[in-house]
Design a protein around this motif. Structure first.
Motif, PDB file in Angstrom:
ATOM      1  N   PRO A   4      14.217  22.493 -37.123  1.00 33.01           N
ATOM      2  CA  PRO A   4      14.536  22.914 -38.294  1.00 33.01           C
ATOM      3  C   PRO A   4      15.770  22.032 -38.399  1.00 33.01           C
ATOM      4  N   GLY A   5      16.204  21.970 -39.820  1.00 33.93           N
ATOM      5  CA  GLY A   5      17.391  21.120 -40.144  1.00 33.93           C
ATOM      6  C   GLY A   5      17.042  20.215 -41.347  1.00 33.93           C
ATOM      7  N   ALA A   6      17.978  19.670 -41.934  1.00 34.30           N
ATOM      8  CA  ALA A   6      17.716  18.743 -43.019  1.00 34.30           C
ATOM      9  C   ALA A   6      18.255  17.398 -42.661  1.00 34.30           C
ATOM     10  N   ARG A   7      17.363  16.189 -42.806  1.00 38.60           N
ATOM     11  CA  ARG A   7      17.808  14.946 -42.357  1.00 38.60           C
ATOM     12  C   ARG A   7      16.843  13.813 -42.924  1.00 38.60           C
ATOM     13  N   THR A   8      17.301  12.600 -42.592  1.00 38.07           N
ATOM     14  CA  THR A   8      16.270  11.616 -42.589  1.00 38.07           C
ATOM     15  C   THR A   8      15.312  11.559 -41.615  1.00 38.07           C
ATOM     16  N   ALA A   9      14.105  11.239 -41.896  1.00 39.24           N
ATOM     17  CA  ALA A   9      12.894  11.655 -40.997  1.00 39.24           C
ATOM     18  C   ALA A   9      12.750  10.405 -40.065  1.00 39.24           C
ATOM     19  N   THR A  10      13.695   9.607 -39.780  1.00 40.79           N
ATOM     20  CA  THR A  10      13.466   8.254 -39.157  1.00 40.79           C
ATOM     21  C   THR A  10      13.390   8.729 -37.646  1.00 40.79           C
ATOM     22  N   SER A  11      13.360  10.078 -36.996  1.00 44.77           N
ATOM     23  CA  SER A  11      13.272  10.119 -35.692  1.00 44.77           C
ATOM     24  C   SER A  11      12.170  11.065 -35.382  1.00 44.77           C
ATOM     25  N   ASP A  12      11.380  11.668 -36.436  1.00 45.85           N
ATOM     26  CA  ASP A  12      10.329  12.505 -36.255  1.00 45.85           C
ATOM     27  C   ASP A  12       8.931  11.868 -36.299  1.00 45.85           C
ATOM     28  N   VAL A  13       8.578  10.624 -36.666  1.00 46.18           N
ATOM     29  CA  VAL A  13       7.475  10.224 -36.526  1.00 46.18           C
ATOM     30  C   VAL A  13       7.677   8.933 -35.663  1.00 46.18           C
ATOM     31  N   SER A  14       6.902   8.678 -34.968  1.00 46.40           N
ATOM     32  CA  SER A  14       6.979   7.457 -33.874  1.00 46.40           C
ATOM     33  C   SER A  14       5.947   6.221 -34.219  1.00 46.40           C
ATOM     34  N   LEU A  15       6.173   5.042 -33.618  1.00 50.69           N
ATOM     35  CA  LEU A  15       5.040   4.054 -33.849  1.00 50.69           C
ATOM     36  C   LEU A  15       3.677   4.400 -33.278  1.00 50.69           C
ATOM     37  N   ALA A  16       3.812   5.203 -32.297  1.00 50.67           N
ATOM     38  CA  ALA A  16       2.640   5.453 -31.647  1.00 50.67           C
ATOM     39  C   ALA A  16       1.792   6.643 -32.722  1.00 50.67           C
ATOM     40  N   ASP A  17       2.553   7.307 -33.601  1.00 57.36           N
ATOM     41  CA  ASP A  17       1.852   8.169 -34.349  1.00 57.36           C
ATOM     42  C   ASP A  17       1.372   7.380 -35.494  1.00 57.36           C
ATOM     43  N   TYR A  18       1.778   6.420 -35.878  1.00 55.88           N
ATOM     44  CA  TYR A  18       1.455   5.382 -36.962  1.00 55.88           C
ATOM     45  C   TYR A  18       0.171   4.688 -36.388  1.00 55.88           C
ATOM     46  N   GLU A  19       0.419   3.954 -35.083  1.00 62.15           N
ATOM     47  CA  GLU A  19      -0.870   3.234 -34.565  1.00 62.15           C
ATOM     48  C   GLU A  19      -2.128   4.149 -34.321  1.00 62.15           C
ATOM     49  N   LYS A  20      -2.003   5.402 -34.215  1.00 61.45           N
ATOM     50  CA  LYS A  20      -3.239   6.379 -34.139  1.00 61.45           C
ATOM     51  C   LYS A  20      -3.928   6.435 -35.378  1.00 61.45           C
ATOM     52  N   ASP A  46      21.592  20.455 -44.297  1.00 57.76           N
ATOM     53  CA  ASP A  46      21.233  20.587 -42.797  1.00 57.76           C
ATOM     54  C   ASP A  46      21.550  22.338 -42.353  1.00 57.76           C
ATOM     55  N   GLU A  47      22.817  22.520 -42.623  1.00 58.96           N
ATOM     56  CA  GLU A  47      23.153  23.817 -41.902  1.00 58.96           C
ATOM     57  C   GLU A  47      22.466  25.011 -42.804  1.00 58.96           C
ATOM     58  N   ALA A  48      22.033  24.861 -43.835  1.00 60.63           N
ATOM     59  CA  ALA A  48      21.187  25.762 -44.740  1.00 60.63           C
ATOM     60  C   ALA A  48      19.694  25.878 -44.212  1.00 60.63           C
ATOM     61  N   ALA A  49      19.193  24.563 -43.871  1.00 63.61           N
ATOM     62  CA  ALA A  49      18.136  24.705 -43.395  1.00 63.61           C
ATOM     63  C   ALA A  49      17.792  25.265 -41.984  1.00 63.61           C
ATOM     64  N   ARG A  50      18.932  25.136 -41.047  1.00 61.39           N
ATOM     65  CA  ARG A  50      18.716  25.324 -39.875  1.00 61.39           C
ATOM     66  C   ARG A  50      18.743  27.114 -40.060  1.00 61.39           C
ATOM     67  N   ARG A  51      19.812  27.424 -40.710  1.00 63.74           N
ATOM     68  CA  ARG A  51      19.620  29.251 -40.758  1.00 63.74           C
ATOM     69  C   ARG A  51      18.503  29.833 -41.500  1.00 63.74           C
ATOM     70  N   ALA A  52      17.750  28.910 -42.273  1.00 63.41           N
ATOM     71  CA  ALA A  52      16.502  29.361 -42.811  1.00 63.41           C
ATOM     72  C   ALA A  52      15.293  29.261 -41.888  1.00 63.41           C
ATOM     73  N   GLY A  53      15.636  28.283 -40.765  1.00 66.99           N
ATOM     74  CA  GLY A  53      14.402  27.994 -39.970  1.00 66.99           C
ATOM     75  C   GLY A  53      13.507  27.017 -40.437  1.00 66.99           C
ATOM     76  N   VAL A  54      13.874  26.212 -41.483  1.00 68.04           N
ATOM     77  CA  VAL A  54      12.828  25.277 -41.986  1.00 68.04           C
ATOM     78  C   VAL A  54      13.214  23.793 -41.730  1.00 68.04           C
ATOM     79  N   PHE A  55      12.234  23.006 -41.635  1.00 70.57           N
ATOM     80  CA  PHE A  55      12.675  21.373 -41.788  1.00 70.57           C
ATOM     81  C   PHE A  55      12.751  20.985 -43.085  1.00 70.57           C
ATOM     82  N   VAL A  56      13.470  20.076 -43.260  1.00 72.77           N
ATOM     83  CA  VAL A  56      13.598  19.353 -44.835  1.00 72.77           C
ATOM     84  C   VAL A  56      13.914  17.774 -44.296  1.00 72.77           C
ATOM     85  N   LEU A  57      12.894  17.086 -44.466  1.00 66.86           N
ATOM     86  CA  LEU A  57      12.737  15.583 -43.846  1.00 66.86           C
ATOM     87  C   LEU A  57      12.398  14.786 -45.299  1.00 66.86           C
ATOM     88  N   SER A  58      13.463  13.817 -45.574  1.00 66.15           N
ATOM     89  CA  SER A  58      13.455  12.972 -46.657  1.00 66.15           C
ATOM     90  C   SER A  58      13.197  11.561 -46.281  1.00 66.15           C
TER      91      SER A  58
END
Length: 595
Positions: free
Chosen positions: A349-365, A124-136
């Motif tokens: 930015p940051g490294a994390r599980t992607a559970t908060s980055d996609v909503s059910l509304a995104d899926y429903e679309k 997470d810290e390294a991804a924030r410094r690099a300014g990238v998102f790492v979502l698993s």
């Protein structure tokens, strides 16, 4: 975005990578680099998709030997790892992620390995410094599960338990890597949360029966779900701190193969076998050839919690996917994020599980573009008092026309009157059946009166046409008939699905019994029943046939509320079954597990 977005899909010609390409190939603003160990296979895959609006570029890319120089050469903005199995990545499991951070490339993956996804936060810290998102874990488990749980939590104080499961179609292609992952943890110890404490779960050997039934659609047949080791077991308790139970399962079909897998998993659990990974190739071979059943898949999420008033509450979300659309769902989380990127929405930015980055509304679309349907129901003391049809239809109830909702809104008893036309079959046996049940005589513009009487959780329907009365008892289905309506005419009972079509309601018979004995549907009655609205009035059209007799009876007409129900209206008679007043969906009761 004027410059095309260049995306490297690792495993791009594989099972899940290929499905991701299928989801994104309609977007001309994308350059999709289809990567894998074999450049020849990548070329062959791209050549098979000449209609793609996105530019497909075959490349050779081996994630195990990848380095930052490769990413520099390919000049990509995003890497999607769709290869796997993530459970087998070994000591250098996160090498690709480290290279992406070093080169400042965004990263997504479809990881289903709980340990792999849990370890992503170390970057997470390294991804924030690099300014990238790492979502698993950008897949059905845990991203879609978490999105559904957040939606179901709305209006509740907290969630205390989450149960979920996925039921793939028997015709959904399952790659070797997926089978290798399942075989690797079958019968092994995995950490789970039960009764508010850390516990041990035994994948595949623990199971529960569930009927997936999207409100307003024909439900799937009852499926046996077995515990699987997925990221949800660890991530959901972190997202919902009050959760004391998390259980996630899968229901592979055909059932015979599922039972065989269950048996081998028990051999591992009893330590008679160290693992069944050696069966992976055989399992893949058999599953690719032994296929039968419904060409449909589905998913369910059940939460238990407390309302804002502190009252126990239970809610369920069900999803149904027809044909070849179901296998695409695990990749739709990535599709949603890519399409949001194209519109300028970039995850933090940051490294994390992607559970908060996609909503059910995104899926429903995305669901709305395909044969994928979803809906929810709620259970509890306040729901138990609702009319039978409203409880069964859940949020599909609101799609019905007001006239249809009015007729089925039985709080105590209600009555309706109108006119109908009756046709009777001429076969002697059809005449005998219709007479025994009490169906009306043939005739046009006959007066009809209908009385609906609530009896516990059931309803008695009393119909009188041309001086002849016949009645039936409708009640909620239970067990494998859950989400169906059981209608009993004397010794015959039929189980019907309530299908919402526009603002209309159609009844579909799925099974029947005679004196409580289940009989083949091929030998049972055929019914075509539709409720609609004509010139502002409730309209019914019911036809009953049998393969051996042809038409038995058809009655169609209109009904309006009876403004004078005391004037010569029929009264309920006879006793109803004791079983129809039992609550088939008790709120707050956790599923029963079977070993």
């Amino acid at each position: 975005m004027k410059t095309p977005l260049r995306i490297l899909i690792v495993g791009g010609y594989g099972t899940f990578g290929g499905r991701l390409v299928e989801l994104l190939e309609d977007e001309p603003r994308l350059v999709l680099l289809v990567g894998g160990r074999s450049l020849q296979k990548a070329r062959e895959y791209c050549a098979k998709r000449p209609a793609s609006k996105a530019k497909l570029v075959p490349v050779a890319f081996d994630r195990e030997n990848a380095d930052s120089q490769q990413l520099t050469t390919l000049d990509v903005a995003l890497v999607v790892d769709a290869s796997g199995p993530f459970q087998h990545y070994g000591a250098q499991a996160y090498r690709l992620i480290q290279h992406c951070i070093d080169y400042r490339v965004h990263y997504l993956d479809l990881a289903d390995g709980s340990q792999f996804v849990a370890g992503i936060s170390q970057f997470d810290e390294a991804a924030r410094r690099a300014g990238v998102f790492v979502l698993s874990g950008v897949s059905s488990f845990p991203v879609l599960t978490a999105a559904v749980a957040r939606r179901l939590q709305e209006g509740l104080r907290q969630i205390t338990a989450i149960y979920a499961g996925i039921a793939p179609s028997p015709f959904a292609g399952v790659g070797l890597n997926v089978i290798r992952a399942i075989a690797s943890y079958s019968g092994q110890r995995v950490p789970v949360r039960r009764n508010g404490a850390a516990a041990v779960g035994w994948p595949i050997t623990e199971s529960m029966e569930v009927v997936i039934g999207v409100p307003g659609h024909v439900p799937l047949e009852s499926r046996r779900f077995s515990l699987v080791d997925v990221p949800d077991l660890r991530t959901l308790p972190q997202l919902f701190p009050a959760v004391h139970d998390v259980w996630v399962g899968a229901a592979p079909v055909p059932a015979s193969l599922h039972r065989a897998l269950w048996g081998f998993a028990w051999l591992v659990r009893l330590r008679l076998l160290p693992t069944i990974s050696w069966l992976s190739r055989l399992m893949t071979f058999v599953m690719a050839r032994v296929r039968w059943g419904e060409h449909c898949g589905g998913m369910f999420v059940r939460i238990e919690g407390e309302s804002l008033e502190g009252v126990p509450a239970t809610r369920e979300w069900h999803m149904l996917a027809e044909g070849n659309d179901g296998p695409l769902i695990p990749c739709m989380g990535v599709e949603a994020l890519v399409r949001k990127l194209l519109e300028g929405t970039v995850p933090e930015p940051g490294a994390r599980t992607a559970t908060s980055d996609v909503s059910l509304a995104d899926y429903e679309k995305l669901f709305s573009r395909r044969l994928i349907y979803s809906g929810s129901r709620e259970f509890g003391a306040n729901i138990a008092s609702q009319p039978l049809y409203q409880r069964t239809l859940g949020n599909a109830w609101d799609r019905l026309s007001p006239q249809i909702r009015q007729l089925h809104s039985v709080s105590d008893e209600s009555s309706f009157v109108g006119e109908c036309t009756v046709d009777r079959g001429r076969n002697p046996f059809a005449w005998l059946i219709a007479t025994l049940i009490g169906f009306p005589r043939a005739g046009t513009t006959q007066e009809i009166s209908v009385q609906l009487v609530k009896q516990g959780n059931a309803e008695r329907w009393i119909r009188e046409v041309g001086g002849r009365r016949f009645s039936s008892v409708q009640s909620p289905g239970r067990g494998r008939h859950q989400w169906l309506i059981r209608e009993r005419f004397g010794p015959v009972a039929v189980y019907m699905a309530l299908v919402v079509e526009g603002e209309c309601l159609r009844y579909v018979i799925l099974s029947w019994t005679f004196f409580g004995i289940p009989l083949p549907l091929a030998l049972g009655p055929r019914s075509a029943a539709l409720e609609s609205v004509q010139q502002g009035k409730f309209r019914f059209d019911v036809e009953l046939r049998h393969p051996f007799t042809g038409l038995i009876v058809r009655y169609q007409g209109t009904l309006s509320p009876n403004l004078n129900p005391e004037a010569g209206y029929p009264t309920p008679h006879g006793k109803h079954d004791a079983d129809v007043i039992a609550n088939p969906h008790p709120a707050g009761r956790p599923p029963k597990f079977h070993s």
